[in-house]
Design a protein around this motif. Structure first.
Motif, PDB file in Angstrom:
ATOM      1  N   GLY A  17      -5.181  -9.075   8.244  1.00 60.18           N
ATOM      2  CA  GLY A  17      -3.756  -8.748   8.220  1.00 60.18           C
ATOM      3  C   GLY A  17      -2.996  -9.734   9.087  1.00 60.18           C
ATOM      4  N   GLU A  35      -8.071  -3.066  14.346  1.00 56.13           N
ATOM      5  CA  GLU A  35      -8.826  -3.743  13.292  1.00 56.13           C
ATOM      6  C   GLU A  35      -7.995  -4.903  12.783  1.00 56.13           C
ATOM      7  OE1 GLU A  35     -10.051  -1.488   9.753  1.00 56.13           O
ATOM      8  OE2 GLU A  35      -9.923  -3.375   8.644  1.00 56.13           O
ATOM      9  N   ILE A  36      -8.564  -6.107  12.870  1.00 52.78           N
ATOM     10  CA  ILE A  36      -7.786  -7.249  12.397  1.00 52.78           C
ATOM     11  C   ILE A  36      -8.334  -7.854  11.113  1.00 52.78           C
ATOM     12  CG2 ILE A  36      -6.624  -7.980  14.500  1.00 52.78           C
ATOM     13  CD1 ILE A  36      -8.974  -9.808  15.100  1.00 52.78           C
ATOM     14  N   GLU A  64      -8.085   4.234  14.548  1.00 45.77           N
ATOM     15  CA  GLU A  64      -6.751   4.287  13.947  1.00 45.77           C
ATOM     16  C   GLU A  64      -5.678   4.833  14.883  1.00 45.77           C
ATOM     17  OE1 GLU A  64      -8.090   5.514   9.793  1.00 45.77           O
ATOM     18  OE2 GLU A  64      -9.209   4.009  10.882  1.00 45.77           O
ATOM     19  N   ARG A  83      -1.108  -8.199  12.020  1.00 47.26           N
ATOM     20  CA  ARG A  83      -1.952  -7.735  13.128  1.00 47.26           C
ATOM     21  C   ARG A  83      -2.483  -8.905  13.951  1.00 47.26           C
ATOM     22  NH1 ARG A  83      -5.518  -2.640  10.848  1.00 47.26           N
ATOM     23  NH2 ARG A  83      -3.777  -1.531   9.876  1.00 47.26           N
ATOM     24  N   ARG A 110       0.844  -1.198   0.000  1.00 51.23           N
ATOM     25  CA  ARG A 110       0.000   0.000   0.000  1.00 51.23           C
ATOM     26  C   ARG A 110       0.877   1.244   0.000  1.00 51.23           C
ATOM     27  NH1 ARG A 110      -5.575  -1.489   3.277  1.00 51.23           N
ATOM     28  NH2 ARG A 110      -6.192  -3.027   1.720  1.00 51.23           N
ATOM     29  N   ARG A 126       0.733  -0.450  13.578  1.00 53.27           N
ATOM     30  CA  ARG A 126      -0.136  -1.398  12.892  1.00 53.27           C
ATOM     31  C   ARG A 126      -0.113  -1.276  11.379  1.00 53.27           C
ATOM     32  NH1 ARG A 126      -5.774   0.561  15.333  1.00 53.27           N
ATOM     33  NH2 ARG A 126      -4.568   0.372  17.232  1.00 53.27           N
ATOM     34  N   HIS A 127       0.690  -0.379  10.840  1.00 52.52           N
ATOM     35  CA  HIS A 127       0.745  -0.252   9.385  1.00 52.52           C
ATOM     36  C   HIS A 127       2.130  -0.554   8.848  1.00 52.52           C
ATOM     37  CE1 HIS A 127      -2.939   2.201  10.038  1.00 52.52           C
ATOM     38  NE2 HIS A 127      -3.297   1.600   8.918  1.00 52.52           N
ATOM     39  N   GLN A 128       2.142  -1.320   7.784  1.00 48.91           N
ATOM     40  CA  GLN A 128       3.364  -1.481   7.005  1.00 48.91           C
ATOM     41  C   GLN A 128       3.043  -1.089   5.572  1.00 48.91           C
ATOM     42  OE1 GLN A 128       2.537  -4.139   9.881  1.00 48.91           O
ATOM     43  NE2 GLN A 128       2.684  -5.337   8.023  1.00 48.91           N
ATOM     44  N   TRP A 139     -16.512  -1.105   1.545  1.00 41.94           N
ATOM     45  CA  TRP A 139     -15.159  -1.324   1.034  1.00 41.94           C
ATOM     46  C   TRP A 139     -15.114  -1.254  -0.477  1.00 41.94           C
ATOM     47  CZ3 TRP A 139     -11.521  -3.818  -1.806  1.00 41.94           C
ATOM     48  CH2 TRP A 139     -10.195  -3.714  -1.351  1.00 41.94           C
TER      49      TRP A 139
HETATM   50  P1  ATP Z   1      -6.806   0.612   8.549  1.00 41.84           P
HETATM   51  O1  ATP Z   1      -8.036   1.444   8.603  1.00 41.84           O
HETATM   52  O2  ATP Z   1      -6.361   0.082   9.871  1.00 41.84           O
HETATM   53  O3  ATP Z   1      -5.706   1.230   7.739  1.00 41.84           O
HETATM   54  P2  ATP Z   1      -7.986  -0.700   6.308  1.00 41.84           P
HETATM   55  O4  ATP Z   1      -9.396  -0.362   6.515  1.00 41.84           O
HETATM   56  O5  ATP Z   1      -7.185   0.096   5.354  1.00 41.84           O
HETATM   57  O6  ATP Z   1      -7.209  -0.709   7.719  1.00 41.84           O
HETATM   58  P3  ATP Z   1      -8.614  -3.091   4.803  1.00 41.84           P
HETATM   59  O7  ATP Z   1      -8.413  -2.394   3.522  1.00 41.84           O
HETATM   60  O8  ATP Z   1      -9.966  -3.444   5.215  1.00 41.84           O
HETATM   61  O9  ATP Z   1      -7.878  -2.261   5.955  1.00 41.84           O
HETATM   62  O10 ATP Z   1      -7.680  -4.395   4.803  1.00 41.84           O
HETATM   63  C1  ATP Z   1      -8.002  -5.602   5.505  1.00 41.84           C
HETATM   64  C2  ATP Z   1      -7.044  -5.903   6.616  1.00 41.84           C
HETATM   65  O11 ATP Z   1      -5.693  -5.779   6.213  1.00 41.84           O
HETATM   66  C3  ATP Z   1      -7.155  -4.963   7.793  1.00 41.84           C
HETATM   67  O12 ATP Z   1      -8.183  -5.390   8.639  1.00 41.84           O
HETATM   68  C4  ATP Z   1      -5.814  -5.105   8.445  1.00 41.84           C
HETATM   69  O13 ATP Z   1      -5.769  -6.256   9.268  1.00 41.84           O
HETATM   70  C5  ATP Z   1      -4.893  -5.311   7.285  1.00 41.84           C
HETATM   71  N1  ATP Z   1      -4.189  -4.081   6.875  1.00 41.84           N
HETATM   72  C6  ATP Z   1      -4.673  -3.067   6.132  1.00 41.84           C
HETATM   73  N2  ATP Z   1      -3.732  -2.129   5.886  1.00 41.84           N
HETATM   74  C7  ATP Z   1      -2.611  -2.570   6.499  1.00 41.84           C
HETATM   75  C8  ATP Z   1      -1.288  -2.071   6.603  1.00 41.84           C
HETATM   76  N3  ATP Z   1      -0.902  -0.943   6.012  1.00 41.84           N
HETATM   77  N4  ATP Z   1      -0.378  -2.798   7.305  1.00 41.84           N
HETATM   78  C9  ATP Z   1      -0.744  -3.965   7.907  1.00 41.84           C
HETATM   79  N5  ATP Z   1      -1.966  -4.489   7.822  1.00 41.84           N
HETATM   80  C10 ATP Z   1      -2.907  -3.813   7.132  1.00 41.84           C
END
Ligand code: ATP
Ligand code: MG
Length: 875
Positions: free
Chosen positions: A239, A209-210, A202, A242, A71, A87-89, A168
């Motif tokens: 994720g 959020e897992i 966030e 996570r 991402r 929690r983000h990579q 989504w």
């Molecule tokens: P967040 O709001 O925490 O950034 P998201 O809504 O962007 O998450 P989704 O697009 O629904 O996340 O992706 C599904 C799952 O992927 C999330 O529930 C999370 O566990 C994981 N995830 C999403 N973005 C990341 C990230 N940058 N790094 C690690 N895990 C992620």
């Protein structure tokens, strides 16, 4: 909850859904080559997009996968988050189960709950679920069937009002739908007030959020219209990092077993203790994350470049290097952290292991390159930032110059300036960028300002096939403009830049003056000689023209070679490898063509062989004037880099090989090219590759100098020339071994061979009992690993004193299979050194506070080990 490694979670997830009728599907590549709307795969659904829309059918309706996602661009961009949040990579793995028109909300919710609470053993009261505003169906399943209490359910989102919580979509367009998100509760004590609720979480450490369960129902078009999909589907994404942090009860993705080895490796390199690591945590996380992203991207064959995905890779690498600098590292180290990434991830992604050497070499090359850039640009930037002053602004022009001359990526400029409170005018930067793009598109328009009165003058080119001098040429026009003289003749042998071929140089000599021609350009029908005037030249004079002959011949050789290359490349790679641009100079040529992947080396060699074959054939090269229709009829290749008179065209033919519309100058027969060598092949942007090549003497010189290097290498290595590569491989292997030894923290590397020699033999088992005053726990583990690699059936009971007493018991796997349990022995003896410990049946370790008990602990450990061995030997 069970203690599970991330690798185990990844595997269990897929087994869980396989057991429920899902087909395990391999992940798609990170580079979204087939999807024009994306640079990178940013979620699990990318590879199933066409299945979800019904355009494609697969022979399964349920699937499960583990998909690496990146991402860093577009709708989902977490590049800036990385390092800052736990929690983000940029790169993460998404575990997903899929239904394509098969099951829907009920099964998806029940299985998600079962996987978390039964398979992983997460207490149910730690989980909260959110649902979309009007999704009563999902809500009632949670409430009535799962029995989730109201305080752990929440409803958000209203897409009609532009609130996309719990709705989504992958991108601006494509499949989308309401979703139900699962959040893990890290504990009420972490709550940071009333705003800290699931999904608005966030920034709040309590809720994580897992897992997102998406109920795909719509195809979203560019204007936001939602069209129902042909059948509703389920797309879930959890994720891995996570969920691993929840299962491993740590408060950050970066403290899971996916990241700690990378962070430890870096800490070992820096000589940091855990406290140092904490104070530099931001940089550690950036480097660890970016190392993973780099490893995967380069592992897929991407190389750093200045455009498209290659540029993203470059930004990632450069940001990592910059953080390493912040921590005081000047020498390359990313190859080490990336090597650790391969160790951690290689089991699930074997191609990383296969391409290990390439990956590490590419990482190091980019790191060194950027190191030089930083050195050169940092000073300049520092003085610009200082000049701007705190709360000041750095101009877009300056930021652009840093980018252009020093290769400073804009993000980096923004980041460094930001640290001093200086803003960067990004809009100004973008403007300067696009101006530059314009400039490089319009041929040299920036460099050459035509004098007034040039337009509309006719002049005739008399330089075909390769005339380089003529006299008695009347001057039509002469003027000064933009610091140089511009002269137009009625007729001239000077070739004006066009069709990729450079403009000629040389001289125009008159009775009263001389023009040293530095370039020749065309303005309308006028051929303009541009250069420095000595004396005077004026309209009405008659002059002699002499073109720089070597330069012209060089260009002619390379131009004909370009035509041969064009034909050969398409014969080898297919017709799609059509010329998309070219540059023909006196010393070499560049040739651009569309392709998504690197051209295999073997194909390049084949192209080279074919071109040289044509050169040896000494085929005649002849121009023919004909009508466009005739040219089309004989199948001439048409590449309109410049304007031709549409009714009459010039077709350059290499007898029996190629025919191409061309206004350039060429050799008379292919033999005059002499020889041809490709010097490089690489990406110059999305979907475009460039070949560079040399011909004639330049090719001979290239080969001669390469042979000379090979000769020097062979002398340095003391090996015959044909054995240089194998010798280097052997040296590299030794170097890696030596580095591994050096990187091991905690005192000297213990000698496994000596330990074995000093050991005893009980039945068929080698028994090593030893005390090492200089060793700490890590050194003991290193010895256990080495023993395992060096010998078969063994038991080791070893003790160290450095940094406090420690004891380790290890045994070979076969013994463990027969019932040996190292952990049981360690538990028994750990209290003797005033400590505790544990581990697995094949390796367990304890550290303590009481060095006085170490001898007894060692004796007792040895006694218990021998007892266990005896039990095993006696069946
Ligand atoms: P967040 O709001 O925490 O950034 P998201 O809504 O962007 O998450 P989704 O697009 O629904 O996340 O992706 C599904 C799952 O992927 C999330 O529930 C999370 O566990 C994981 N995830 C999403 N973005 C990341 C990230 N940058 N790094 C690690 N895990 C992620
Ligand atoms: Mg996000």
């Amino acid at each position: 909850m069970q203690q599970l490694s991330a690798a185990e979670i990844r595997e269990r997830f897929q087994r869980f859904f396989e057991a429920r009728g899902h087909t395990r599907v391999p992940p798609a590549p990170l580079l979204a080559r087939d999807d024009p709307t994306l640079l990178f795969t940013n979620s699990g659904m990318v590879q199933f997009k066409r299945v979800l829309t019904g355009e494609e059918r697969r022979d399964y309706k349920r699937a499960v996968d583990a998909q690496p996602c990146l991402r860093v661009a577009g709708k989902h961009n977490d590049f800036e988050e990385v390092g800052r949040t736990p929690r983000h990579q940029t790169l993460f793995e998404m575990l997903g189960n899929w239904s394509f028109g098969d099951y829907f909300k009920r099964e998806a919710i029940h299985w998600a709950w079962e996987f978390l609470t039964v398979e992983l053993g997460i207490p149910g009261e730690r989980i909260a679920a959110t649902t979309y505003l009007d999704d009563e169906e999902a809500r009632s399943i949670w409430r009535d069937e799962i029995g989730l209490p109201p305080e752990r359910m929440a409803t958000y989102g209203n897409i009609a009002l532009g609130d996309d919580h719990n709705f989504w979509s992958m991108g601006e367009t494509g499949p989308s739908g309401p979703c139900s998100e699962l959040h893990y509760d890290r504990g009420a004590e972490l709550s940071e007030g009333p705003e800290c609720i699931p999904d608005h979480s966030e920034t709040c450490p309590r809720w994580l959020e897992i897992w997102n369960l998406v109920f795909m129902q719509f195809d979203r078009s560019a204007d936001g219209t939602l069209t129902p999909l042909p059948f509703p589907s389920v797309d879930t994404g959890m994720g891995l990092e996570r969920i691993a942090s929840a299962v491993q009860t740590v408060d950050s993705n970066y403290r899971t077993d996916l990241f700690t080895p990378i962070i430890d490796r870096l800490a070992a390199h820096l000589g940091h203790d855990p406290q140092d690591v904490e104070s530099e945590r931001f940089s550690y996380q950036v480097v660890a994350d970016h190392s993973r992203a780099m490893t995967f991207l380069i592992g897929e064959g991407l190389s750093p470049s200045n455009e498209g995905p290659g540029y993203v890779l470059r930004r990632i690498t450069r940001r990592a290097v910059r953080h390493l600098r912040l921590m005081g590292i000047r020498e390359p180290v990313l190859a080490e952290t990336c090597a650790t990434v391969i160790e951690v991830m290689g089991g699930a992604y074997p191609y990383l292991v296969e391409r290990r050497d390439e990956i590490l070499a590419a990482v190091e090359a980019e790191e060194r390159k950027f190191g030089r850039t930083l050195e050169a640009g940092s000073e300049r930037l520092a003085s610009l930032v200082e000049a701007a002053g705190a709360n000041g602004t750095l101009s877009g022009e300056d930021a652009y110059r840093l980018h252009d001359t020093f290769g400073f990526p804009i993000d980096l400029t923004v980041e460094i300036a930001g640290e001093r409170g200086v803003e960067v005018d990004r809009a100004g930067f973008e403007a300067a960028m696009s101006e530059q793009r314009e400039r490089s598109r319009g041929t040299r328009a920036g460099k050459f300002a035509p004098a007034a009165g040039l337009e509309g003058l006719p002049s005739e080119f008399i330089g075909y096939p390769n005339e380089t001098s003529a006299d008695g040429l009347p001057v039509l026009f002469a003027a000064e403009a933009g610091g140089s003289a511009q002269v137009v003749l009625e007729r001239t042998p000077f070739y004006a830049e066009g069709g990729g071929q450079i403009g000629d140089r040389g001289e125009l000599v008159g009775e009263r003056g001389r023009l040293v021609v530095e370039d020749t350009q065309r303005v309308g029908d006028a051929i303009v000689h541009i250069g420095q005037l000595e004396g005077t030249l004026a309209a009405g004079d008659t002059i002699t023209a002499r073109v720089d002959e070597d330069r012209r011949w060089g260009a002619a050789r390379n131009h004909t070679a370009t035509h041969l290359l064009h034909r050969a490349l398409r014969d080898v790679l297919g017709e799609q490898a059509k010329q998309a641009g070219s540059w023909v100079g006196p010393d070499g040529l560049r040739f651009d063509f569309p392709a998504d992947t690197a051209t295999p080396r073997e194909a390049l060699r084949e192209v080279e062989r074919r071109v040289n074959g044509q050169i040896r054939r000494n085929a005649a090269v002849t121009p023919t004037e004909m009508s466009l229709a005739e040219a089309q009829a004989i199948g001439a290749d048409m590449f309109f880099g410049e304007k031709y008179a549409p009714e009459r065209v010039r077709v350059m033919r290499v007898d029996g090989y190629s025919a191409e519309l061309c206004g350039g100058t060429h050799v008379a027969a292919t033999g005059q090219i002499g020889s041809f060598r490709i010097t490089s092949e690489g990406s110059i942007g999305t979907g475009l590759r460039r070949i560079e090549a040399v011909s004639g003497t330049a090719a001979d010189e290239l080969v001669a100098s390469r042979l000379e290097s090979l000769h020097t290498a062979s002398q340095l290595l003391g090996a015959p020339e044909d054995q240089v590569p194998t010798r280097i491989e052997a040296l590299q292997a030794r170097l890696r071994e030596a580095e591994k030894g050096g990187a091991r923290a905690g005192g000297p590397r213990l000698d496994a061979a000596a330990a074995l020699a000093g050991g005893q033999v009980a039945g068929e088992t080698k028994v090593i009992v030893e005390r090492y005053p200089d060793a700490d726990g890590a050194a003991l583990r290193g010895l256990a690993d080495d023993l395992r690699a060096a010998t078969g059936r063994f038991v080791a009971v070893i003790a160290g004193e450095r940094g406090g007493p420690s004891i380790l018991v290890a045994a070979s796997r076969d013994l463990v299979g027969e019932g040996f349990d190292a952990a049981a022995i360690v538990r028994e003896v750990a209290p003797l050194i005033g400590g505790g410990g544990g581990g697995r049946a094949e390796l367990a370790q304890a550290g303590g506070k009481d060095p006085g008990g170490l001898d007894q602990a060692l004796r007792e450990g040895a006694r218990l080990a021998l007892e266990a061995l005896q039990r095993i030997e006696n069946g």
